[in-house]
Design an enzyme around this catalytic site. Structure first.
Site, PDB file in Angstrom:
ATOM      1  N   THR A  58       0.827  -1.334   0.027  1.00 42.28           N
ATOM      2  CA  THR A  58       0.100  -0.146  -0.215  1.00 42.28           C
ATOM      3  C   THR A  58       0.829   1.222  -0.023  1.00 42.28           C
ATOM      4  OG1 THR A  58       0.023   0.235   2.519  1.00 42.28           O
ATOM      5  CG2 THR A  58      -1.572  -1.089   1.523  1.00 42.28           C
ATOM      6  N   ASP A  59       0.411   2.203  -0.459  1.00 47.86           N
ATOM      7  CA  ASP A  59       0.972   3.650   0.276  1.00 47.86           C
ATOM      8  C   ASP A  59       0.825   4.015   1.585  1.00 47.86           C
ATOM      9  OD1 ASP A  59       1.044   6.615  -1.897  1.00 47.86           O
ATOM     10  OD2 ASP A  59       2.368   6.051  -0.233  1.00 47.86           O
ATOM     11  N   TYR A  60       1.732   4.929   2.016  1.00 48.10           N
ATOM     12  CA  TYR A  60       1.813   5.176   3.442  1.00 48.10           C
ATOM     13  C   TYR A  60       0.511   5.328   4.238  1.00 48.10           C
ATOM     14  CZ  TYR A  60       4.944   7.644   6.711  1.00 48.10           C
ATOM     15  OH  TYR A  60       5.895   7.810   7.683  1.00 48.10           O
TER      16      TYR A  60
END
Ligand code: GLC
Length: 743
Positions: free
Chosen positions: A284-286
């Site tokens: 995932t992104d952050y």
């Protein structure tokens, strides 16, 4: 100590039992299955967890306990940590102080270089040179891998048509063909042919998907687009990266038409895996799992974790949601341990392919680090890339001769602006661990290039605020000089993530400075540094020479001086449309005709009362110190049948006084379809070098495949009918020939 001996012994035993673990997928499978059978559920979930170290900050949430989490097995992967010394200790902790000693992944945002910084990706996109871009990625990987990294969160391939969005700087512009070629090139550059090579990185195509189309150009905002536009314009570059064998994919923050991608099975499984055949790992992104709560699709973190895992997420970046809730979800029977194993295998397979089980310290060699950082090949390529990325937008005569190239006879140069003597901002957004100490400033480049000239430097003003106290001295200096070179634009924080702007004028009081300097009557060359197109209409109207340098990186000063002096003939062309004003946005070349195309004679046609429809500078536009003449477009046939192809030929002649490169572009228009079709679509380009007076034949072959689109039934096919082929120097070219695709 005894536990340590067992652990190391166990891993070695597993590795040895597969002979050399890198040979043969059966042996890889056997190794991974054996290791998996040793792992507890908690250890498996630790492998699905990615935490940031404290070295760099790239998001809103930090974790001070990452070292403890490594030792406890809760953190199997780290990002924002580099240098051999720093990472070796962390790897030692994982390998020698945990039960199974599984090595860490070390990820980082190596976006346009690591310590040596290349031009921002949007600048490199203007080179129309995928081979050069591939080399940038390969050299970035070499330097980053030598610094203890083995995974980069790049290429960012998000198509963008809205320069208000700050992350347009990180991508390759508005066109799906160009964007796909660069996506493929960067994956090949980063990963090479063998991920276990100590000079390559695992790549991560991001941000899947359609992150580049936020409403109002506001970062992280809603993406609400037609399925047809998504498939025809925004998805191709991600697919190109998958087809190039990208090792990992990053899910994006945004929703698409109501569903956040991090919770979207349609994107993360149905399209990515089932349709495109992606076998790698999805990260995932952050904290984007956590963000499913504010998105309004998850009631709590446990629910968010369930949605993300079910959608197809393998690794949780910085959210600690899998760490905190996945075991519970398995124990409750929401997921089986086999579901978890599937994700863990993808992580272990990546570590295996990187050679980390063979030698966890393979990327951690201090001698190699010293030898590779800032090496000549890196520094040389940083100059080549910067020279090929800067776009000459204007070069009008002053007193009968073009202002550029600047002659060596010039005596007094005033170099003015906040980017004149600047080391950090010229590296642009996402320069991560770029070394400002290695940057060649504009001032340094010009002093080397014009040793006989008197060059006086003044900042004039800053990037922000209203302080004009520096104007007086700058105006006075300009008035006493033969030439002014203005180094103006955005600083590195005025583009990039969380850096959307509603006004695209020169920031601060730079426009006022520009106008005051112009009033002195001394000829002005404007060198614009920015991470996005700026609405430089006044400059285009009043300033005779404009070089758009973007944010060029470590060799900024040398590249600017090479071009301004004529030692380098600029060849770059825009990969993004420049709007006249924010009101025109979105404005892009492959737009539709509408039912009432603009007609100056008719009020009731598609136009504005206060601006032209045309952009300030079109996609594909850029000047050279040479001039080029195009011959007539000659097709080898005027109709084709299914499965057939047609070739058009055109001669291009250098009618200028110096050798130069021209990017010849080929566009197609489908005149009638079951749905409306764009006025032009880029189908090919060719970058050719010509000496003065030399001419070359350029050919483009169009196949039926090139004519496919999503028809009224969303089937991807070409429809019979009449087409136009345009060939020229930019996307506003008018010359075309027609041909027919037969029924
Ligand atoms: C950031 C960015 C992403 C980056 C990641 C790790 O929020 O969206 O592009 O790779 O976090 O730094």
């Amino acid at each position: 100590m005894r536990l340590l001996m067992i652990t190391t012994g166990l891993l070695l035993l597993l590795a040895v039992s597969c002979d050399h673990p890198e040979t043969g997928s059966a042996q890889k499978e056997k190794f991974i299955d054996s290791l998996l059978s040793e792992m507890t559920l908690e250890e498996k979930i630790g492998q699905l967890t990615l935490f940031t170290s404290g070295w760099d900050i790239t998001g809103p949430v930090l974790n001070e306990n990452y070292r403890q989490d490594i030792l406890s097995g809760r953190c199997g992967n780290l990002f924002n940590a580099h240098t051999v010394a720093y990472n070796r200790e962390l790897q030692r902790m994982a390998v020698e102080e945990t039960r199974l000693g599984i090595p860490l992944l070390f990820g980082y945002d190596v976006i346009h270089g690591h310590r040596t910084i290349f031009p921002i990706p949007l600048a490199e996109a203007c080179s129309w040179d995928p081979g050069m871009v591939k080399k940038t990625a390969a050299l970035s990987a070499k330097e980053a891998a030598a610094s203890g990294l083995n995974w980069t969160f790049n290429p960012m391939v998000d198509i963008a048509r809205d320069p208000r969005w700050g992350r347009i700087a990180e991508g390759s512009g508005e066109d799906p063909l160009l964007g796909s070629l660069y996506a493929h090139a960067r994956v090949e550059g980063y990963q090479g042919t063998d991920l276990s090579d100590v000079f390559t990185l695992a790549a991560c195509v991001k941000h899947f998907a359609v992150y580049g189309a936020p409403q109002a150009g506001r970062d992280y905002h809603v993406v609400d687009l037609s399925e047809r536009t998504i498939r025809e314009v925004y998805l191709p570059p991600y697919k190109a990266a998958v087809d190039a064998g990208v090792a990992t994919v990053m899910s994006s923050f945004n929703e698409i038409n109501g569903v956040p991608v991090t919770a979207s099975k349609a994107y993360l499984t149905d399209i990515l895996r089932d349709k495109w055949g992606f076998k790698g790992m999805v990260v995932t992104d952050y904290t984007s799992i956590n963000e499913l709560i504010p998105h309004g699709v998850a009631e709590d973190l446990k629910h968010a974790g369930e949605l993300a895992f079910r959608a197809g997420v393998d690794m949780d970046m910085q959210g600690s949601v899998f760490n905190d809730y996945l075991a519970e979800l398995v124990n409750e029977g929401v997921f089986s341990e086999e579901d978890v194993n599937r994700a863990v295998k993808r992580v272990l397979a990546l570590k295996y392919d990187l050679g980390l089980f063979d030698d966890p310290y393979r990327y951690l060699d201090e001698e190699r680090e010293k030898a590779v950082l800032y090496s000549d090949e890196l520094m040389e390529h940083a100059l080549v890339a910067a020279r090929k990325s800067m776009v000459l937008l204007k070069n009008e005569p002053v007193n009968g001769t073009p202002l550029l190239p600047v002659q060596q006879s010039v005596k007094k140069i005033a170099l003015i602006g906040p980017l004149a003597d600047n080391r950090v901002d010229v590296m642009g957004t996402w320069h991560a661990s770029g070394d400002a100490g290695k940057v060649v400033t504009v001032e340094e480049g010009l002093r080397k290039k014009f040793p006989a000239a008197s060059i006086k430097v003044l900042k004039g003003c800053d990037f922000t605020g209203n302080d004009m106290s520096g104007f007086r001295a700058a105006i006075s200096l300009a008035g006493q000089s033969d030439l002014v070179i203005l180094a103006i634009g955005e600083n590195h924080q005025q583009s990039g993530e969380a850096a959307s702007r509603t006004c695209l004028d020169l920031p601060g009081v730079q426009q006022q400075l520009l106008e005051k300097i112009h009033e002195t009557g001394t000829p002005v060359v404007a060198v614009v540094f920015a991470g996005r197109p700026l609405t430089i209409n006044w400059m285009d109207e009043h300033i005779p020479a404009i070089l758009y340098a973007w944010h060029p990186g470590t060799r900024t000063g040398d590249a600017v001086a090479d071009i301004l002096s004529g030692d380098c003939n600029p060849s770059a062309k825009l990969a993004i449309t420049f709007p006249r004003n924010v009101g025109q946005i979105p404005v892009f070349y492959n737009t539709k005709n509408t039912g009432r195309p603009f007609n100056a004679e008719n009020k009731y046609t598609s136009k504005y009362l206060d601006a032209l429809n045309e952009p300030l500078y079109p996609f594909g536009y850029g000047l050279s110190y040479s001039t080029f003449e195009y011959g007539t477009i000659s097709p080898d046939k005027n109709s084709i049948s299914a499965g057939d192809s047609l070739t058009v030929s055109v001669t291009v002649k250098n009618t200028g006084k110096c050798a130069g490169e021209e990017i010849v572009q080929c566009y197609v228009r489908d005149l009638v379809g079951s749905v409306t079709r764009p006025l032009k679509e880029l189908k090919g380009f060719s970058k050719i070098s010509l000496d003065p007076g030399e001419e070359k034949l350029v050919q483009f072959t169009i196949t039926e495949d090139d004519l496919r689109f999503y028809d009224i039934n969303m089937e991807y096919r070409a429809e019979p009918g009449e087409f136009r082929i345009y060939v020229g120097p930019h996307s506003q070219v008018d010359e075309y020939v027609t041909f027919t695709l037969n029924r």
